[in-house]
Design a protein around this motif. Structure first.
Motif, PDB file in Angstrom:
ATOM      1  N   PHE A  16       0.831  -1.204   0.000  1.00 12.99           N
ATOM      2  CA  PHE A  16       0.000   0.000   0.000  1.00 12.99           C
ATOM      3  C   PHE A  16       0.866   1.255   0.000  1.00 12.99           C
ATOM      4  O   PHE A  16       0.654   2.169  -0.801  1.00 12.99           O
ATOM      5  CB  PHE A  16      -0.930  -0.006   1.219  1.00 12.99           C
ATOM      6  N   SER A  17       1.845   1.298   0.865  1.00 15.74           N
ATOM      7  CA  SER A  17       2.715   2.466   0.978  1.00 15.74           C
ATOM      8  C   SER A  17       3.446   2.758  -0.330  1.00 15.74           C
ATOM      9  O   SER A  17       3.494   3.904  -0.790  1.00 15.74           O
ATOM     10  CB  SER A  17       3.719   2.240   2.109  1.00 15.74           C
ATOM     11  N   VAL A  18       4.012   1.728  -0.935  1.00 17.73           N
ATOM     12  CA  VAL A  18       4.759   1.921  -2.178  1.00 17.73           C
ATOM     13  C   VAL A  18       3.810   2.270  -3.323  1.00 17.73           C
ATOM     14  O   VAL A  18       4.154   3.091  -4.179  1.00 17.73           O
ATOM     15  CB  VAL A  18       5.639   0.694  -2.495  1.00 17.73           C
ATOM     16  N   ALA A  19       2.616   1.703  -3.344  1.00 20.31           N
ATOM     17  CA  ALA A  19       1.639   2.047  -4.382  1.00 20.31           C
ATOM     18  C   ALA A  19       1.254   3.521  -4.293  1.00 20.31           C
ATOM     19  O   ALA A  19       1.163   4.215  -5.313  1.00 20.31           O
ATOM     20  CB  ALA A  19       0.402   1.162  -4.267  1.00 20.31           C
ATOM     21  N   VAL A  20       1.057   4.007  -3.087  1.00 21.31           N
ATOM     22  CA  VAL A  20       0.730   5.428  -2.906  1.00 21.31           C
ATOM     23  C   VAL A  20       1.930   6.289  -3.300  1.00 21.31           C
ATOM     24  O   VAL A  20       1.785   7.287  -4.011  1.00 21.31           O
ATOM     25  CB  VAL A  20       0.291   5.716  -1.450  1.00 21.31           C
ATOM     26  N   GLU A  21       3.104   5.892  -2.873  1.00 24.21           N
ATOM     27  CA  GLU A  21       4.334   6.640  -3.169  1.00 24.21           C
ATOM     28  C   GLU A  21       4.589   6.733  -4.672  1.00 24.21           C
ATOM     29  O   GLU A  21       4.972   7.792  -5.176  1.00 24.21           O
ATOM     30  CB  GLU A  21       5.506   5.949  -2.479  1.00 24.21           C
ATOM     31  N   THR A  22       4.390   5.626  -5.387  1.00 28.71           N
ATOM     32  CA  THR A  22       4.706   5.589  -6.816  1.00 28.71           C
ATOM     33  C   THR A  22       3.520   5.967  -7.700  1.00 28.71           C
ATOM     34  O   THR A  22       3.708   6.275  -8.867  1.00 28.71           O
ATOM     35  CB  THR A  22       5.202   4.190  -7.233  1.00 28.71           C
ATOM     36  N   GLY A  23       2.324   5.894  -7.153  1.00 28.28           N
ATOM     37  CA  GLY A  23       1.142   6.292  -7.909  1.00 28.28           C
ATOM     38  C   GLY A  23       0.453   5.178  -8.673  1.00 28.28           C
ATOM     39  O   GLY A  23      -0.563   5.426  -9.327  1.00 28.28           O
ATOM     40  N   SER A  24       0.982   3.961  -8.630  1.00 28.20           N
ATOM     41  CA  SER A  24       0.313   2.860  -9.329  1.00 28.20           C
ATOM     42  C   SER A  24       0.789   1.510  -8.794  1.00 28.20           C
ATOM     43  O   SER A  24       1.879   1.403  -8.235  1.00 28.20           O
ATOM     44  CB  SER A  24       0.583   2.922 -10.834  1.00 28.20           C
ATOM     45  N   PHE A  25      -0.058   0.502  -9.029  1.00 36.08           N
ATOM     46  CA  PHE A  25       0.324  -0.854  -8.645  1.00 36.08           C
ATOM     47  C   PHE A  25       1.468  -1.348  -9.518  1.00 36.08           C
ATOM     48  O   PHE A  25       2.345  -2.068  -9.053  1.00 36.08           O
ATOM     49  CB  PHE A  25      -0.860  -1.812  -8.759  1.00 36.08           C
ATOM     50  N   ALA A  26       1.461  -0.968 -10.795  1.00 29.88           N
ATOM     51  CA  ALA A  26       2.524  -1.410 -11.710  1.00 29.88           C
ATOM     52  C   ALA A  26       3.879  -0.866 -11.275  1.00 29.88           C
ATOM     53  O   ALA A  26       4.870  -1.606 -11.219  1.00 29.88           O
ATOM     54  CB  ALA A  26       2.206  -0.980 -13.135  1.00 29.88           C
ATOM     55  N   ALA A  27       3.937   0.426 -10.959  1.00 27.74           N
ATOM     56  CA  ALA A  27       5.203   1.029 -10.520  1.00 27.74           C
ATOM     57  C   ALA A  27       5.631   0.448  -9.179  1.00 27.74           C
ATOM     58  O   ALA A  27       6.820   0.197  -8.950  1.00 27.74           O
ATOM     59  CB  ALA A  27       5.068   2.546 -10.431  1.00 27.74           C
ATOM     60  N   ALA A  28       4.665   0.217  -8.300  1.00 28.11           N
ATOM     61  CA  ALA A  28       4.985  -0.393  -7.003  1.00 28.11           C
ATOM     62  C   ALA A  28       5.535  -1.796  -7.205  1.00 28.11           C
ATOM     63  O   ALA A  28       6.508  -2.191  -6.562  1.00 28.11           O
ATOM     64  CB  ALA A  28       3.744  -0.426  -6.115  1.00 28.11           C
ATOM     65  N   GLY A  29       4.926  -2.529  -8.112  1.00 26.18           N
ATOM     66  CA  GLY A  29       5.397  -3.882  -8.408  1.00 26.18           C
ATOM     67  C   GLY A  29       6.829  -3.883  -8.916  1.00 26.18           C
ATOM     68  O   GLY A  29       7.645  -4.704  -8.488  1.00 26.18           O
ATOM     69  N   ARG A  30       7.138  -2.962  -9.822  1.00 24.66           N
ATOM     70  CA  ARG A  30       8.513  -2.870 -10.325  1.00 24.66           C
ATOM     71  C   ARG A  30       9.489  -2.565  -9.194  1.00 24.66           C
ATOM     72  O   ARG A  30      10.558  -3.162  -9.099  1.00 24.66           O
ATOM     73  CB  ARG A  30       8.613  -1.801 -11.415  1.00 24.66           C
ATOM     74  N   SER A  37      -0.445  -7.198 -10.231  1.00 19.53           N
ATOM     75  CA  SER A  37      -1.531  -7.993  -9.656  1.00 19.53           C
ATOM     76  C   SER A  37      -1.226  -8.404  -8.218  1.00 19.53           C
ATOM     77  O   SER A  37      -2.107  -8.353  -7.350  1.00 19.53           O
ATOM     78  CB  SER A  37      -1.771  -9.233 -10.516  1.00 19.53           C
ATOM     79  N   ALA A  38       0.009  -8.796  -7.956  1.00 19.80           N
ATOM     80  CA  ALA A  38       0.399  -9.196  -6.597  1.00 19.80           C
ATOM     81  C   ALA A  38       0.289  -8.018  -5.631  1.00 19.80           C
ATOM     82  O   ALA A  38      -0.154  -8.174  -4.495  1.00 19.80           O
ATOM     83  CB  ALA A  38       1.810  -9.757  -6.586  1.00 19.80           C
ATOM     84  N   VAL A  39       0.673  -6.839  -6.095  1.00 23.70           N
ATOM     85  CA  VAL A  39       0.551  -5.637  -5.260  1.00 23.70           C
ATOM     86  C   VAL A  39      -0.926  -5.353  -4.986  1.00 23.70           C
ATOM     87  O   VAL A  39      -1.320  -5.100  -3.841  1.00 23.70           O
ATOM     88  CB  VAL A  39       1.237  -4.420  -5.919  1.00 23.70           C
ATOM     89  N   GLY A  40      -1.741  -5.418  -6.024  1.00 17.34           N
ATOM     90  CA  GLY A  40      -3.173  -5.175  -5.868  1.00 17.34           C
ATOM     91  C   GLY A  40      -3.828  -6.156  -4.909  1.00 17.34           C
ATOM     92  O   GLY A  40      -4.638  -5.768  -4.064  1.00 17.34           O
ATOM     93  N   LYS A  41      -3.461  -7.425  -5.023  1.00 15.70           N
ATOM     94  CA  LYS A  41      -4.027  -8.440  -4.128  1.00 15.70           C
ATOM     95  C   LYS A  41      -3.583  -8.212  -2.685  1.00 15.70           C
ATOM     96  O   LYS A  41      -4.367  -8.400  -1.754  1.00 15.70           O
ATOM     97  CB  LYS A  41      -3.625  -9.850  -4.571  1.00 15.70           C
ATOM     98  N   ALA A  42      -2.332  -7.810  -2.487  1.00 17.33           N
ATOM     99  CA  ALA A  42      -1.845  -7.523  -1.131  1.00 17.33           C
ATOM    100  C   ALA A  42      -2.632  -6.374  -0.515  1.00 17.33           C
ATOM    101  O   ALA A  42      -3.012  -6.416   0.657  1.00 17.33           O
ATOM    102  CB  ALA A  42      -0.352  -7.213  -1.152  1.00 17.33           C
ATOM    103  N   VAL A  43      -2.902  -5.351  -1.320  1.00 16.42           N
ATOM    104  CA  VAL A  43      -3.689  -4.213  -0.830  1.00 16.42           C
ATOM    105  C   VAL A  43      -5.126  -4.655  -0.554  1.00 16.42           C
ATOM    106  O   VAL A  43      -5.702  -4.276   0.471  1.00 16.42           O
ATOM    107  CB  VAL A  43      -3.632  -3.032  -1.819  1.00 16.42           C
TER     108      VAL A  43
END
Length: 55
Positions: A16-30, A37-43
């Protein structure tokens, strides 16, 4: 909620923190070495555990 924090909860918080910081699940995943998808499921699991919508 238990006073002991689970690894799954911590993973959700990091995702969640990295998704907010980066602005997207894709960027957080990278950044985390995971798929978007893994980031989204974790959130999603974190939201379910907390009983509220975060994003």
């Amino acid at each position: 909620m238990s006073s002991i924090v689970s690894i799954e909860s911590l993973s959700g918080l990091v995702a969640f923190s990295v998704a907010v910081e980066t602005g997207s699940f894709a960027a957080a995943g990278r950044k985390l070495g995971l798929s978007a998808s893994a980031v989204g499921k974790a959130v999603e699991r974190l939201e379910a555990r907390l009983g509220l919508r975060l994003l």
